[in-house]
Design a protein around this motif. Sequence first.
Motif, mmCIF file in Angstrom:
data_model
loop_
_atom_site.group_PDB
_atom_site.id
_atom_site.type_symbol
_atom_site.label_atom_id
_atom_site.label_comp_id
_atom_site.label_asym_id
_atom_site.label_seq_id
_atom_site.Cartn_x
_atom_site.Cartn_y
_atom_site.Cartn_z
ATOM 1 N N GLU A 190 0.829 -1.209 0.000
ATOM 2 C CA GLU A 190 0.000 0.000 0.000
ATOM 3 C C GLU A 190 0.862 1.258 0.000
ATOM 4 O O GLU A 190 0.614 2.200 -0.748
ATOM 5 C CB GLU A 190 -0.897 0.017 1.253
ATOM 6 C CG GLU A 190 -2.189 -0.736 1.098
ATOM 7 C CD GLU A 190 -2.975 -0.747 2.404
ATOM 8 O OE1 GLU A 190 -4.131 -0.389 2.374
ATOM 9 O OE2 GLU A 190 -2.387 -1.132 3.444
ATOM 10 N N HIS A 194 1.128 3.760 -3.122
ATOM 11 C CA HIS A 194 0.639 5.112 -2.897
ATOM 12 C C HIS A 194 1.703 6.145 -3.232
ATOM 13 O O HIS A 194 1.455 7.113 -3.938
ATOM 14 C CB HIS A 194 0.183 5.285 -1.454
ATOM 15 C CG HIS A 194 -0.257 6.691 -1.157
ATOM 16 N ND1 HIS A 194 -1.463 7.180 -1.567
ATOM 17 C CD2 HIS A 194 0.371 7.717 -0.556
ATOM 18 C CE1 HIS A 194 -1.565 8.440 -1.215
ATOM 19 N NE2 HIS A 194 -0.459 8.800 -0.602
ATOM 20 N N LEU A 195 2.908 5.937 -2.736
ATOM 21 C CA LEU A 195 3.954 6.930 -2.955
ATOM 22 C C LEU A 195 4.527 6.864 -4.367
ATOM 23 O O LEU A 195 5.158 7.813 -4.822
ATOM 24 C CB LEU A 195 5.075 6.757 -1.927
ATOM 25 C CG LEU A 195 4.667 7.062 -0.486
ATOM 26 C CD1 LEU A 195 5.818 6.794 0.461
ATOM 27 C CD2 LEU A 195 4.227 8.510 -0.345
ATOM 28 N N ALA A 196 4.304 5.741 -5.042
ATOM 29 C CA ALA A 196 4.722 5.592 -6.435
ATOM 30 C C ALA A 196 6.207 5.875 -6.644
ATOM 31 O O ALA A 196 6.600 6.554 -7.589
ATOM 32 C CB ALA A 196 3.871 6.484 -7.350
ATOM 33 N N ILE A 197 7.044 5.389 -5.731
ATOM 34 C CA ILE A 197 8.480 5.430 -5.983
ATOM 35 C C ILE A 197 9.063 4.048 -5.689
ATOM 36 O O ILE A 197 8.404 3.202 -5.095
ATOM 37 C CB ILE A 197 9.227 6.497 -5.149
ATOM 38 C CG1 ILE A 197 9.046 6.272 -3.647
ATOM 39 C CG2 ILE A 197 8.800 7.892 -5.545
ATOM 40 C CD1 ILE A 197 9.929 7.156 -2.802
#
Lengths: 264, 226
Positions: A190, A194-197
Amino acid sequence: MAISIVVTSGKGGVGKTTTTANLGTGLALQEKKVCLIDMDIGLRNLDVVLGLENRIIYDIIDVIEGRAKLHQALIKDKRFDDKLYLLPAAQHADKTAINGEQVKAIIDELRSDFDYILIDCPAGIESGFQNAIAGADEAIVVATPEISAVRDADRVIGLLEKAEMAPPKLVINRIRSKMMQDGEVLDIDEITTHLAIELLGIVVDDDTVIRSSNQGEPVILDPKNQAAQGYRNIVRRILGETVPLMTIHEEKKSFFAKLFGKKK
Amino acid sequence: MSTKNVKLKGTKEGYTIVLHDVASFEEILIDLEELLLNISKQNNASTEISVHVDTENRLLSDEQLAKVYQLVEQHSTMKIGKVQTNVLTKEAATLWKESENVATLVTTVRNGQVVTMPGDVMLLGSIHQGGTLKAAGNIYLFGELKGIVHAGYLGDEDKVVFAKFNHDAQVRIGEQVQIIEGKGKNEPLEDTTFAYVNDLHILSFDQLDQIRAIKPKLGNQTGGLL
């Protein structure tokens, strides 16, 4: 030529300094020459975590104001013959005593002598943060599995992306495996989606981390500890190895195993 | 009726004074004065006539335009309605293009970021909690919406927001605000919906298939600016 990496988080108390100390130590153990820079001016503690606080003679402000040469201010950690150095922060000045250009100049001066320069960033996103990222090529964002830490990490990632450096990488710290298994906190997937890194690694929450910090010995020196394993994996990934993500599931003991105290 | 560089034309829409673009502005002023005097000799009507000014391929500065207005006012009973020209400044053209263009953004709008766009915007990425996307035009969102979207932020309530409204978020159009709350993790995904401001000035949501009925004009831009 050294790669400079800033360790940052936005939120305080998620383990930036501990992570910096452990990754620096881990890289030094891998025969890399490492310089740690404490940018938390006015609230220095990277020296304490490394057990070097008594050896500080000059600090980064002394270097900037010309009272000392850069090599005079660097403290050598004798445990790792000539591999690990620390440039301590000043305790008497505050964050306005320094600017990004000066930090950049110091890092550029250090580049030829080291393989890695790790910068310990202060909490927050004000001038101290801007100074800390000024000379960095890459960034590691530390977050814990709490919504507030993830939110602040999101903010910081936005600022880092704006600063046009390489995409930051994520370290999820202080994972409590039981709570995560029970779904009481955000899980690793998650947070990462969410942070997409890119996820650089995970570190479990362990009492030994606090104990060893208090003793001035980074936990990564402990060969059996689970948190130390997490840090070691991160170090190997920084060095370019492909290491699978460690499992954080606590093995459930069967009834008989509990009864007879057998190991799994 | 005309002088060398200035011509009065009658068209369907009324009278137009054409200022030829080959002459210098000084010559234009002289000729315009002559033309106006000629007209006033022939026409004693005291009623006010509206007249357009066409400057052809020339852009008049504000001062030059003021001189034209002054001459017309001084020497005739006409009143200048519209000033038209064939040309645009680059600046005005850029603004125009931007306001008509659908900008494509490939980014994540993160906590604390405010992205502001002059026209329509298509975002290929998510808006995180604490992030804001503002556009003067419509917003087409392909990622997750967890922050704030604001279409028509300059006050235009004709604009719409397309998104999957699956999370707690805030939608604003013009001056209307709607807060989406209580979207749990386990609720089924909704179809793509869009948000618009209805006749009662209330921000409402509807399914995509209703869009033609609600916003029939949305889809008729077939390229071309005019």
